[in-house]
Design a protein around this motif. Structure first.
Motif, PDB file in Angstrom:
ATOM      1  N   PRO A   3       0.976  -1.310   0.205  1.00  0.00           N
ATOM      2  CA  PRO A   3       0.255   0.276   0.232  1.00  0.00           C
ATOM      3  C   PRO A   3       0.449   0.957   0.237  1.00  0.00           C
ATOM      4  O   PRO A   3       2.391   1.129   0.055  1.00  0.00           O
ATOM      5  N   VAL A   4       0.467   2.066  -0.364  1.00  0.00           N
ATOM      6  CA  VAL A   4       1.026   3.718  -0.712  1.00  0.00           C
ATOM      7  C   VAL A   4       1.288   4.147   0.619  1.00  0.00           C
ATOM      8  O   VAL A   4      -0.126   4.378   0.996  1.00  0.00           O
ATOM      9  N   ASP A   5       1.687   4.609   1.135  1.00  0.00           N
ATOM     10  CA  ASP A   5       1.723   5.405   2.481  1.00  0.00           C
ATOM     11  C   ASP A   5       1.368   6.969   1.694  1.00  0.00           C
ATOM     12  O   ASP A   5       2.647   7.948   1.700  1.00  0.00           O
ATOM     13  N   VAL A   6       0.575   8.131   1.270  1.00  0.00           N
ATOM     14  CA  VAL A   6       0.596   8.655   1.066  1.00  0.00           C
ATOM     15  C   VAL A   6       0.785   9.897   1.979  1.00  0.00           C
ATOM     16  O   VAL A   6       1.295  11.224   1.117  1.00  0.00           O
ATOM     17  N   SER A  95      -1.040  13.939  -7.761  1.00  0.00           N
ATOM     18  CA  SER A  95      -1.591  12.229  -7.913  1.00  0.00           C
ATOM     19  C   SER A  95      -0.450  12.447  -8.996  1.00  0.00           C
ATOM     20  O   SER A  95       0.180  10.769  -9.528  1.00  0.00           O
ATOM     21  N   PHE A  98       2.589  10.709  -7.659  1.00  0.00           N
ATOM     22  CA  PHE A  98       2.716   9.727  -7.541  1.00  0.00           C
ATOM     23  C   PHE A  98       2.564   8.697  -8.266  1.00  0.00           C
ATOM     24  O   PHE A  98       3.005   7.873  -8.312  1.00  0.00           O
ATOM     25  N   GLU A  99       2.119   9.557  -9.519  1.00  0.00           N
ATOM     26  CA  GLU A  99       1.990   8.405 -10.423  1.00  0.00           C
ATOM     27  C   GLU A  99       3.433   7.784 -11.143  1.00  0.00           C
ATOM     28  O   GLU A  99       3.819   6.719 -12.121  1.00  0.00           O
ATOM     29  N   SER A 106      -1.663   6.284  -8.783  1.00  0.00           N
ATOM     30  CA  SER A 106      -1.752   7.029  -7.885  1.00  0.00           C
ATOM     31  C   SER A 106      -2.897   6.875  -7.000  1.00  0.00           C
ATOM     32  O   SER A 106      -3.498   6.045  -6.933  1.00  0.00           O
ATOM     33  N   PRO A 107      -2.914   6.977  -5.474  1.00  0.00           N
ATOM     34  CA  PRO A 107      -3.236   6.119  -4.443  1.00  0.00           C
ATOM     35  C   PRO A 107      -5.269   7.113  -4.584  1.00  0.00           C
ATOM     36  O   PRO A 107      -5.637   6.675  -3.911  1.00  0.00           O
ATOM     37  N   ARG A 111      -7.942   9.742  -1.542  1.00  0.00           N
ATOM     38  CA  ARG A 111      -6.554   9.600  -0.307  1.00  0.00           C
ATOM     39  C   ARG A 111      -5.927  10.588  -0.028  1.00  0.00           C
ATOM     40  O   ARG A 111      -5.226  11.145   1.191  1.00  0.00           O
ATOM     41  N   ILE A 112      -5.403  11.501  -0.806  1.00  0.00           N
ATOM     42  CA  ILE A 112      -4.630  12.450  -1.269  1.00  0.00           C
ATOM     43  C   ILE A 112      -5.478  13.704   0.055  1.00  0.00           C
ATOM     44  O   ILE A 112      -4.565  14.189   0.358  1.00  0.00           O
ATOM     45  N   SER A 115      -5.033  12.861   3.183  1.00  0.00           N
ATOM     46  CA  SER A 115      -3.771  12.684   4.063  1.00  0.00           C
ATOM     47  C   SER A 115      -3.541  14.127   4.281  1.00  0.00           C
ATOM     48  O   SER A 115      -2.513  14.938   4.820  1.00  0.00           O
TER      49      SER A 115
END
Length: 137
Positions: A3-6, A95, A98-99, A106-107, A111-112, A115
């Motif tokens: 999982p991504v830690d945003v 985003s 992240f990508e 991207s989460p 979620r962004i 966060s």
């Protein structure tokens, strides 16, 4: 896939923007911040695109700058010319970071935003409507 830690991803974005800003500002005579660098580019006193000593590529656009790290991560940031010249960013820019910074995923906007709200509560970010800013040099 892990999982991504945003929150950590947003912090990584801030670090990338901060490092790119410091490196692009330092060789520009009379520039104290990214706003000054963008203005110099608008006045055609410096190149809009190039590569910094660290290998990071930059592209100055309208009211901001896109930094592309040696790993391909894109950290795009705008400058608020109407207020205090702060560097501002939104969910879309996060985003994209992240990508491009690992895994190509991207989460998601929700979620962004969650966060970013957490980082606002911690005093790391400030909200400016749909934009965010942080106390980064």
């Amino acid at each position: 896939m892990r999982p991504v830690d945003v929150v950590e991803g947003v912090r990584a974005y801030l670090d990338a923007v901060d490092a790119g800003t410091r490196e692009i500002v330092s060789p520009c005579p009379g520039a104290a911040n990214l706003r000054d660098v963008v203005e110099l580019a608008m006045e055609k006193k410096i190149r809009r695109k190039g590569r910094l000593g660290s290998g990071v590529e930059y592209s100055i656009h309208g009211v901001g700058c896109l930094f592309v790290g040696v790993n391909g991560a894109e950290a795009d940031v705008d400058v608020d010319f109407f207020d205090d010249g702060a560097r501002v960013f939104d969910v879309w820019r996060l985003s994209m970071f992240f990508e491009t910074s690992g895994g190509g995923i991207s989460p998601g906007s929700e979620r962004i935003q969650e966060s970013c709200a957490e980082l606002i509560d911690r005093g790391v970010l400030q909200s400016r409507g749909r934009w965010y800013t942080a106390d980064i040099s």
